[in-house]
Scaffold this motif. Structure first.
Motif, PDB file in Angstrom:
ATOM      1  N   SER A  82       0.839  -1.207   0.000  1.00 51.27           N
ATOM      2  CA  SER A  82       0.000   0.000   0.000  1.00 51.27           C
ATOM      3  C   SER A  82       0.865   1.245   0.000  1.00 51.27           C
ATOM      4  O   SER A  82       1.889   1.305   0.685  1.00 51.27           O
ATOM      5  N   VAL A  83       0.444   2.236  -0.782  1.00 50.67           N
ATOM      6  CA  VAL A  83       1.201   3.483  -0.907  1.00 50.67           C
ATOM      7  C   VAL A  83       0.245   4.669  -0.849  1.00 50.67           C
ATOM      8  O   VAL A  83      -0.965   4.536  -1.063  1.00 50.67           O
ATOM      9  N   ILE A  84       0.812   5.836  -0.552  1.00 58.12           N
ATOM     10  CA  ILE A  84       0.094   7.101  -0.699  1.00 58.12           C
ATOM     11  C   ILE A  84       0.718   7.810  -1.891  1.00 58.12           C
ATOM     12  O   ILE A  84       1.942   7.883  -2.007  1.00 58.12           O
ATOM     13  N   CYS A  85      -0.146   8.317  -2.772  1.00 60.10           N
ATOM     14  CA  CYS A  85       0.339   8.939  -4.005  1.00 60.10           C
ATOM     15  C   CYS A  85      -0.379  10.268  -4.207  1.00 60.10           C
ATOM     16  O   CYS A  85      -1.595  10.360  -4.004  1.00 60.10           O
ATOM     17  N   SER A  86       0.367  11.307  -4.572  1.00 57.76           N
ATOM     18  CA  SER A  86      -0.263  12.598  -4.859  1.00 57.76           C
ATOM     19  C   SER A  86      -0.566  12.712  -6.347  1.00 57.76           C
ATOM     20  O   SER A  86       0.082  12.087  -7.182  1.00 57.76           O
ATOM     21  N   SER A  87      -1.557  13.533  -6.657  1.00 59.07           N
ATOM     22  CA  SER A  87      -2.017  13.683  -8.034  1.00 59.07           C
ATOM     23  C   SER A  87      -1.167  14.708  -8.782  1.00 59.07           C
ATOM     24  O   SER A  87      -0.656  15.659  -8.199  1.00 59.07           O
ATOM     25  N   ARG A  88      -1.045  14.511 -10.081  1.00 63.97           N
ATOM     26  CA  ARG A  88      -0.323  15.461 -10.941  1.00 63.97           C
ATOM     27  C   ARG A  88      -1.302  16.369 -11.691  1.00 63.97           C
ATOM     28  O   ARG A  88      -0.961  17.495 -12.047  1.00 63.97           O
ATOM     29  N   TYR A  89      -2.527  15.885 -11.930  1.00 61.68           N
ATOM     30  CA  TYR A  89      -3.482  16.627 -12.756  1.00 61.68           C
ATOM     31  C   TYR A  89      -4.655  17.130 -11.916  1.00 61.68           C
ATOM     32  O   TYR A  89      -4.926  16.606 -10.833  1.00 61.68           O
ATOM     33  N   LYS A  90      -5.355  18.152 -12.492  1.00 59.10           N
ATOM     34  CA  LYS A  90      -6.608  18.643 -11.906  1.00 59.10           C
ATOM     35  C   LYS A  90      -6.465  18.942 -10.428  1.00 59.10           C
ATOM     36  O   LYS A  90      -6.608  18.065  -9.587  1.00 59.10           O
ATOM     37  N   MET A  91      -6.204  20.174 -10.091  1.00 61.82           N
ATOM     38  CA  MET A  91      -5.923  20.472  -8.707  1.00 61.82           C
ATOM     39  C   MET A  91      -6.781  21.616  -8.183  1.00 61.82           C
ATOM     40  O   MET A  91      -6.585  22.765  -8.537  1.00 61.82           O
ATOM     41  N   ASP A  92      -7.793  21.312  -7.411  1.00 60.34           N
ATOM     42  CA  ASP A  92      -8.441  22.315  -6.567  1.00 60.34           C
ATOM     43  C   ASP A  92      -8.946  21.575  -5.332  1.00 60.34           C
ATOM     44  O   ASP A  92      -8.792  20.362  -5.221  1.00 60.34           O
ATOM     45  N   SER A  93      -9.521  22.299  -4.392  1.00 61.63           N
ATOM     46  CA  SER A  93      -9.824  21.708  -3.083  1.00 61.63           C
ATOM     47  C   SER A  93     -10.877  20.600  -3.157  1.00 61.63           C
ATOM     48  O   SER A  93     -11.040  19.833  -2.220  1.00 61.63           O
ATOM     49  N   ASN A  94     -11.590  20.514  -4.301  1.00 60.88           N
ATOM     50  CA  ASN A  94     -12.587  19.446  -4.440  1.00 60.88           C
ATOM     51  C   ASN A  94     -12.023  18.197  -5.116  1.00 60.88           C
ATOM     52  O   ASN A  94     -12.719  17.199  -5.251  1.00 60.88           O
ATOM     53  N   ASP A  95     -10.775  18.278  -5.563  1.00 57.58           N
ATOM     54  CA  ASP A  95     -10.178  17.130  -6.235  1.00 57.58           C
ATOM     55  C   ASP A  95      -9.401  16.264  -5.256  1.00 57.58           C
ATOM     56  O   ASP A  95      -9.008  16.713  -4.178  1.00 57.58           O
ATOM     57  N   GLU A  96      -9.188  15.031  -5.668  1.00 56.69           N
ATOM     58  CA  GLU A  96      -8.482  14.072  -4.815  1.00 56.69           C
ATOM     59  C   GLU A  96      -6.985  14.286  -4.963  1.00 56.69           C
ATOM     60  O   GLU A  96      -6.338  13.664  -5.798  1.00 56.69           O
ATOM     61  N   SER A  97      -6.428  15.191  -4.167  1.00 54.86           N
ATOM     62  CA  SER A  97      -5.008  15.521  -4.310  1.00 54.86           C
ATOM     63  C   SER A  97      -4.111  14.394  -3.795  1.00 54.86           C
ATOM     64  O   SER A  97      -2.955  14.295  -4.183  1.00 54.86           O
ATOM     65  N   LEU A  98      -4.658  13.519  -2.942  1.00 54.70           N
ATOM     66  CA  LEU A  98      -3.896  12.385  -2.406  1.00 54.70           C
ATOM     67  C   LEU A  98      -4.752  11.132  -2.449  1.00 54.70           C
ATOM     68  O   LEU A  98      -5.966  11.183  -2.189  1.00 54.70           O
ATOM     69  N   ARG A  99      -4.098  10.008  -2.770  1.00 61.22           N
ATOM     70  CA  ARG A  99      -4.818   8.741  -2.845  1.00 61.22           C
ATOM     71  C   ARG A  99      -4.056   7.655  -2.088  1.00 61.22           C
ATOM     72  O   ARG A  99      -2.822   7.609  -2.126  1.00 61.22           O
ATOM     73  N   TYR A 100      -4.801   6.829  -1.403  1.00 57.54           N
ATOM     74  CA  TYR A 100      -4.276   5.680  -0.658  1.00 57.54           C
ATOM     75  C   TYR A 100      -4.537   4.462  -1.528  1.00 57.54           C
ATOM     76  O   TYR A 100      -5.676   4.079  -1.755  1.00 57.54           O
ATOM     77  N   LEU A 101      -3.466   3.897  -2.108  1.00 59.23           N
ATOM     78  CA  LEU A 101      -3.599   2.880  -3.151  1.00 59.23           C
ATOM     79  C   LEU A 101      -3.139   1.506  -2.672  1.00 59.23           C
ATOM     80  O   LEU A 101      -2.135   1.396  -1.964  1.00 59.23           O
ATOM     81  N   SER A 102      -3.844   0.489  -3.103  1.00 55.17           N
ATOM     82  CA  SER A 102      -3.390  -0.883  -2.919  1.00 55.17           C
ATOM     83  C   SER A 102      -2.728  -1.347  -4.208  1.00 55.17           C
ATOM     84  O   SER A 102      -3.374  -1.423  -5.255  1.00 55.17           O
ATOM     85  N   MET A 103      -1.424  -1.640  -4.138  1.00 56.45           N
ATOM     86  CA  MET A 103      -0.715  -2.154  -5.312  1.00 56.45           C
ATOM     87  C   MET A 103      -1.114  -3.605  -5.597  1.00 56.45           C
ATOM     88  O   MET A 103      -0.973  -4.088  -6.712  1.00 56.45           O
ATOM     89  N   TYR A 104      -1.596  -4.273  -4.583  1.00 60.69           N
ATOM     90  CA  TYR A 104      -1.925  -5.703  -4.714  1.00 60.69           C
ATOM     91  C   TYR A 104      -3.031  -5.914  -5.745  1.00 60.69           C
ATOM     92  O   TYR A 104      -2.919  -6.765  -6.637  1.00 60.69           O
ATOM     93  N   ASP A 105      -4.096  -5.120  -5.642  1.00 61.56           N
ATOM     94  CA  ASP A 105      -5.220  -5.308  -6.574  1.00 61.56           C
ATOM     95  C   ASP A 105      -5.581  -4.015  -7.310  1.00 61.56           C
ATOM     96  O   ASP A 105      -6.667  -3.909  -7.882  1.00 61.56           O
ATOM     97  N   ASN A 106      -4.661  -3.029  -7.290  1.00 63.39           N
ATOM     98  CA  ASN A 106      -4.844  -1.781  -8.032  1.00 63.39           C
ATOM     99  C   ASN A 106      -6.157  -1.088  -7.686  1.00 63.39           C
ATOM    100  O   ASN A 106      -6.897  -0.640  -8.550  1.00 63.39           O
TER     101      ASN A 106
END
Length: 333
Positions: A82-106
């Motif tokens: 599992s990783v935390i990843c920040s977004s590169r695209y589309k950035m305002d306070s309503n967007d998902e600037s950070l995501r908690y991802l499971s590499m195991y099942d994407n």
């Protein structure tokens, strides 16, 4: 493939060389992170990929693509897949600037909203489910993996950079004018308990790292100066200047024993210094241009440097044994 970190000395560090290369990226690698206890490395790249590597065997285990949000800053959680990843695209306070991802099942396990601009610094607490993000919106946000909502907010001037110490008890925030503020992780709402100034250098700090023993702090600035500070009093232990790298922030790293610093430079070289002796131990050609990412593995005699390619550096045993080999040749063996 790799030796234990207890064997590091000037000669071993000097004789590091490339043991593996991965050059199948399209664009720059923007961030890399090692798992604290497993032999794993994760990368985030401009080609929207997140890649997981086994560092003991230098093998690619998994690649996932994130075309909607992109992949910018990345760090492991405590779970190895599992990783935390920040977004590169589309950035305002309503967007998902950070995501908690499971590499195991994407799968995306959780989204974190709040930052209005790009996240430039990201780190996970070594002791619990807290993590921190610093953004170009001049804020540092403190989160908990188990909760969508932001748990704490620090507003400040300039580009913020954040780091936890290895015990997770203290975190550092760098801000405009070379100021480093230290907070107690359990009572950060009371404000910093100490503030250091990097004397004479007002460039923004683009990276902070604590040594494993918590005694030293490593700062890299946007004008490619590197400082090792005493983490308790803030005094400068040593400093090194590197060639400028317009448009690319370089990264420096401690060795796990806290005795050496390794860094990239704007001229495409890599350098290693002894902190105690304050002298350069090695200078290598990176073979990949300016390295934007560089980290030493937590439990291995290995570091990884990255630009548009990923290189694994390990001790070159043939070089280390060259003197005895030369003696054999001279003796006609």
């Amino acid at each position: 493939m790799t030796m234990s970190i207890t064997e590091l000395d000037d000669e071993t560090v000097h004789n590091m060389s490339i043991g593996a290369v991965f050059s199948d990226f399209v664009g720059k690698i923007s961030s890399i992170d090692f798992h604290r206890t497993k032999d794993l490395l994760v990368t985030a790249s401009e080609d929207d990929s997140v890649r997981l590597y086994d560092i003991a065997n230098a093998t690619l285990l998994k690649t996932t693509y994130h075309k909607k949000h992109g992949a910018d800053r990345i760090c492991f959680t405590h779970h190895p897949s599992s990783v935390i990843c920040s977004s590169r695209y589309k950035m305002d306070s309503n967007d998902e600037s950070l995501r908690y991802l499971s590499m195991y099942d994407n799968r995306c396990l959780r989204y974190f909203k709040g930052h209005k601009e790009r996240v430039v610094s990201l780190c996970m607490s070594p002791i619990n489910d807290s993590f921190m993000s610093g953004s170009l919106d001049h804020s540092v946000r403190i989160w908990d993996l188990r909760v969508n909502a932001c748990q704490g907010l620090l507003r400040l001037r300039g580009r913020p950079t954040v780091a936890y110490d290895q015990q997770g008890l203290v975190f550092a925030v760098a801000m405009e004018g070379g100021a480093i503020k230290l907070f107690d992780s359990r009572s950060y709402d009371k404000g910093p308990f100490d503030t250091f100034l990097v004397g004479g250098d007002t460039a923004e700090v683009c990276d902070i790292k604590f040594s494993n023993d918590g005694k030293s702090m490593l700062l890299t600035t946007t004008n490619n100066n590197i400082y090792v500070l005493d983490a308790y009093g803030g005094e400068k232990r040593c400093g090194f200047s590197l060639e400028p790298s317009p448009g690319t922030s370089i990264e420096a790293t401690f060795t796990p024993d806290g005795q050496y610093v390794v860094s990239g430079s704007g001229d495409g070289t890599l350098h290693a210094w002894s902190i105690n002796k304050r002298n350069e131990v090695a200078c290598w050609n990176s073979h990949i241009g300016v390295s934007s990412c560089l980290k030493w593995a937590p439990r291995r005699a290995m570091f990884v440097a990255a630009s548009t390619a990923l290189t694994f550096w390990i001790p070159n045993y043939s070089k280390l044994n060259a003197e005895s080999g030369a003696a054999d040749v001279d003796a006609g063996v």
